[in-house]
Scaffold this motif. Structure first.
Motif, mmCIF file in Angstrom:
data_model
loop_
_atom_site.group_PDB
_atom_site.id
_atom_site.type_symbol
_atom_site.label_atom_id
_atom_site.label_comp_id
_atom_site.label_asym_id
_atom_site.label_seq_id
_atom_site.Cartn_x
_atom_site.Cartn_y
_atom_site.Cartn_z
ATOM 1 N N GLU A 75 -28.285 -44.298 -4.430
ATOM 2 C CA GLU A 75 -28.880 -43.021 -4.829
ATOM 3 C C GLU A 75 -27.765 -42.089 -5.261
ATOM 4 O OE1 GLU A 75 -32.138 -41.957 -4.848
ATOM 5 O OE2 GLU A 75 -32.772 -43.997 -4.385
ATOM 6 N N GLY A 76 -28.016 -41.329 -6.295
ATOM 7 C CA GLY A 76 -26.989 -40.427 -6.798
ATOM 8 C C GLY A 76 -27.555 -39.067 -7.118
ATOM 9 N N SER A 77 -26.851 -38.373 -7.976
ATOM 10 C CA SER A 77 -27.264 -37.040 -8.399
ATOM 11 C C SER A 77 -28.525 -37.125 -9.249
ATOM 12 C CB SER A 77 -26.135 -36.405 -9.214
ATOM 13 O OG SER A 77 -25.986 -37.119 -10.440
ATOM 14 N N GLY A 78 -29.031 -35.979 -9.665
ATOM 15 C CA GLY A 78 -30.220 -35.939 -10.508
ATOM 16 C C GLY A 78 -30.020 -36.710 -11.799
ATOM 17 N N LEU A 79 -28.830 -36.588 -12.402
ATOM 18 C CA LEU A 79 -28.547 -37.325 -13.627
ATOM 19 C C LEU A 79 -28.548 -38.833 -13.380
ATOM 20 C CD1 LEU A 79 -25.714 -35.176 -15.269
ATOM 21 C CD2 LEU A 79 -28.057 -35.471 -16.068
ATOM 22 N N GLU A 80 -27.937 -39.232 -12.272
ATOM 23 C CA GLU A 80 -27.916 -40.667 -11.956
ATOM 24 C C GLU A 80 -29.318 -41.201 -11.691
ATOM 25 O OE1 GLU A 80 -24.785 -43.051 -9.737
ATOM 26 O OE2 GLU A 80 -24.325 -40.984 -9.155
ATOM 27 N N GLN A 81 -30.129 -40.422 -11.005
ATOM 28 C CA GLN A 81 -31.499 -40.858 -10.738
ATOM 29 C C GLN A 81 -32.280 -40.999 -12.035
ATOM 30 O OE1 GLN A 81 -32.978 -38.023 -7.891
ATOM 31 N NE2 GLN A 81 -32.100 -39.131 -6.148
ATOM 32 N N SER A 82 -32.086 -40.068 -12.956
ATOM 33 C CA SER A 82 -32.755 -40.166 -14.262
ATOM 34 C C SER A 82 -32.304 -41.408 -15.008
ATOM 35 C CB SER A 82 -32.455 -38.927 -15.108
ATOM 36 O OG SER A 82 -32.982 -37.784 -14.514
ATOM 37 N N LEU A 83 -31.019 -41.677 -14.946
ATOM 38 C CA LEU A 83 -30.472 -42.862 -15.600
ATOM 39 C C LEU A 83 -31.030 -44.137 -14.971
ATOM 40 C CD1 LEU A 83 -28.492 -43.966 -17.729
ATOM 41 C CD2 LEU A 83 -26.741 -43.923 -15.958
ATOM 42 N N GLN A 84 -31.145 -44.140 -13.655
ATOM 43 C CA GLN A 84 -31.677 -45.319 -12.965
ATOM 44 C C GLN A 84 -33.138 -45.554 -13.326
ATOM 45 O OE1 GLN A 84 -30.720 -44.763 -8.821
ATOM 46 N NE2 GLN A 84 -28.531 -44.883 -9.211
ATOM 47 N N VAL A 85 -33.899 -44.491 -13.500
ATOM 48 C CA VAL A 85 -35.296 -44.631 -13.928
ATOM 49 C C VAL A 85 -35.335 -45.252 -15.326
ATOM 50 C CG1 VAL A 85 -37.344 -43.331 -14.630
ATOM 51 C CG2 VAL A 85 -36.236 -42.818 -12.463
ATOM 52 N N GLU A 86 -34.463 -44.789 -16.210
ATOM 53 C CA GLU A 86 -34.421 -45.331 -17.570
ATOM 54 C C GLU A 86 -33.981 -46.795 -17.560
ATOM 55 O OE1 GLU A 86 -35.014 -45.480 -21.579
ATOM 56 O OE2 GLU A 86 -35.647 -43.925 -20.175
ATOM 57 N N ILE A 87 -33.019 -47.135 -16.721
ATOM 58 C CA ILE A 87 -32.573 -48.528 -16.610
ATOM 59 C C ILE A 87 -33.730 -49.400 -16.134
ATOM 60 C CG2 ILE A 87 -31.119 -50.095 -15.243
ATOM 61 C CD1 ILE A 87 -28.907 -47.959 -15.411
ATOM 62 N N TYR A 88 -34.449 -48.926 -15.131
ATOM 63 C CA TYR A 88 -35.581 -49.686 -14.612
ATOM 64 C C TYR A 88 -36.647 -49.873 -15.691
ATOM 65 C CZ TYR A 88 -39.393 -51.228 -11.661
ATOM 66 O OH TYR A 88 -40.429 -51.954 -11.120
ATOM 67 N N LYS A 89 -36.925 -48.807 -16.451
ATOM 68 C CA LYS A 89 -37.915 -48.889 -17.528
ATOM 69 C C LYS A 89 -37.488 -49.918 -18.580
ATOM 70 C CE LYS A 89 -38.248 -46.123 -21.100
ATOM 71 N NZ LYS A 89 -38.373 -44.931 -21.943
ATOM 72 N N GLN A 90 -36.223 -49.869 -18.974
ATOM 73 C CA GLN A 90 -35.727 -50.818 -19.980
ATOM 74 C C GLN A 90 -35.746 -52.251 -19.447
ATOM 75 O OE1 GLN A 90 -35.070 -50.275 -23.206
ATOM 76 N NE2 GLN A 90 -35.688 -48.148 -22.915
ATOM 77 N N LEU A 91 -35.506 -52.408 -18.161
ATOM 78 C CA LEU A 91 -35.580 -53.746 -17.563
ATOM 79 C C LEU A 91 -37.005 -54.283 -17.618
ATOM 80 C CD1 LEU A 91 -34.274 -56.103 -16.063
ATOM 81 C CD2 LEU A 91 -34.663 -54.861 -13.943
ATOM 82 N N ARG A 92 -37.973 -53.430 -17.346
ATOM 83 C CA ARG A 92 -39.377 -53.854 -17.436
ATOM 84 C C ARG A 92 -39.726 -54.240 -18.880
ATOM 85 N NH1 ARG A 92 -42.356 -55.326 -13.577
ATOM 86 N NH2 ARG A 92 -44.153 -54.359 -14.510
ATOM 87 N N LEU A 93 -39.234 -53.472 -19.849
ATOM 88 C CA LEU A 93 -39.454 -53.809 -21.252
ATOM 89 C C LEU A 93 -38.762 -55.122 -21.624
ATOM 90 C CD1 LEU A 93 -39.131 -50.259 -22.836
ATOM 91 C CD2 LEU A 93 -41.212 -51.644 -22.663
ATOM 92 N N LEU A 94 -37.594 -55.366 -21.025
ATOM 93 C CA LEU A 94 -36.892 -56.629 -21.251
ATOM 94 C C LEU A 94 -37.720 -57.803 -20.727
ATOM 95 C CD1 LEU A 94 -34.177 -57.851 -22.277
ATOM 96 C CD2 LEU A 94 -33.389 -57.713 -19.909
ATOM 97 N N GLU A 95 -38.364 -57.608 -19.595
ATOM 98 C CA GLU A 95 -39.241 -58.654 -19.062
ATOM 99 C C GLU A 95 -40.415 -58.925 -20.007
ATOM 100 O OE1 GLU A 95 -40.187 -57.019 -15.229
ATOM 101 O OE2 GLU A 95 -38.398 -57.880 -14.313
ATOM 102 N N THR A 96 -40.946 -57.865 -20.612
ATOM 103 C CA THR A 96 -42.029 -58.033 -21.589
ATOM 104 C C THR A 96 -41.513 -58.770 -22.826
ATOM 105 O OG1 THR A 96 -43.076 -56.002 -20.817
ATOM 106 C CG2 THR A 96 -43.744 -56.800 -22.983
ATOM 107 N N ASP A 97 -40.322 -58.387 -23.282
ATOM 108 C CA ASP A 97 -39.707 -59.086 -24.419
ATOM 109 C C ASP A 97 -39.527 -60.572 -24.102
ATOM 110 O OD1 ASP A 97 -39.504 -56.693 -25.813
ATOM 111 O OD2 ASP A 97 -37.409 -56.351 -25.244
ATOM 112 N N TRP A 98 -39.148 -60.865 -22.867
ATOM 113 C CA TRP A 98 -38.950 -62.247 -22.437
ATOM 114 C C TRP A 98 -40.265 -63.022 -22.514
ATOM 115 C CZ3 TRP A 98 -36.448 -66.417 -22.029
ATOM 116 C CH2 TRP A 98 -36.705 -67.379 -21.058
ATOM 117 N N ALA A 99 -41.357 -62.384 -22.108
ATOM 118 C CA ALA A 99 -42.660 -63.038 -22.190
ATOM 119 C C ALA A 99 -43.019 -63.338 -23.649
ATOM 120 C CB ALA A 99 -43.736 -62.157 -21.554
ATOM 121 N N PHE A 100 -42.747 -62.393 -24.549
ATOM 122 C CA PHE A 100 -43.011 -62.618 -25.970
ATOM 123 C C PHE A 100 -42.116 -63.725 -26.538
ATOM 124 C CE2 PHE A 100 -44.644 -58.060 -26.287
ATOM 125 C CZ PHE A 100 -45.968 -58.459 -26.329
ATOM 126 N N LEU A 101 -40.865 -63.760 -26.106
ATOM 127 C CA LEU A 101 -39.943 -64.800 -26.576
ATOM 128 C C LEU A 101 -40.439 -66.184 -26.177
ATOM 129 C CD1 LEU A 101 -37.028 -65.271 -27.876
ATOM 130 C CD2 LEU A 101 -36.305 -65.576 -25.510
#
Length: 144
Positions: A75-101
């Motif tokens: 856990e980090g500062s507000g900026l780090e938490q925002s970044l972690q949310v974005e990383i998690y979102k992109q990871l979920r999208l990567l999983e969707t891309d993997w399903a399409f692949l």
């Protein structure tokens, strides 16, 4: 020229060696090490994906490793938490891309899906670099 399997094996071995060398030195560097571990796992995923002419089965394991690495970020500062949310979102999208692949049947479709995944991996790697900068306390610098 190396075969895709040997590239994948070399990437896996180098990833394990690099990940094994990450030991927490103090509380302030835990987050930095978490981003480094995530970055190394992303690089391993990218190497395996580059060598693939069809969906490699072992990428499911790497996706699981990515999920663990993301949940392991401190856990980090507000900026780090925002970044972690974005990383998690992109990871979920990567999983969707993997399903399409995996569903791609035509070589052109496979290449397009792989390219999309590679772009997402580059974005995630830039987020990791930004996270390391934030964790080191060097201020907020927008990722590329």
């Amino acid at each position: 020229m190396q075969s895709p399997d040997s590239i994948s094996e070399n990437a896996s071995n180098s990833e394990k060696a690099a990940l094994g060398s990450l030991e927490p030195a103090d509380n302030g560097s835990l987050s930095d090490q978490g981003y480094e571990k995530l970055r190394l796992t992303l690089e391993c995923f990218e190497l395996r994906l580059q060598a693939a002419t069809q969906p490699p089965a072992d990428l499911n394991e790497v996706l699981a490793d990515l999920r663990v690495a993301v949940t392991g970020l401190a856990e980090g500062s507000g900026l780090e938490q925002s970044l972690q949310v974005e990383i998690y979102k992109q990871l979920r999208l990567l999983e969707t891309d993997w399903a399409f692949l995996r569903m791609a049947r035509q070589p052109a479709t496979f290449a397009q899906r792989r390219s999309t995944m590679q772009e997402r991996l580059k974005l995630l790697q830039s987020y990791c670099a930004h996270g390391q900068t934030l964790a080191a306390g060097e201020g907020a610098i927008a990722p590329d």
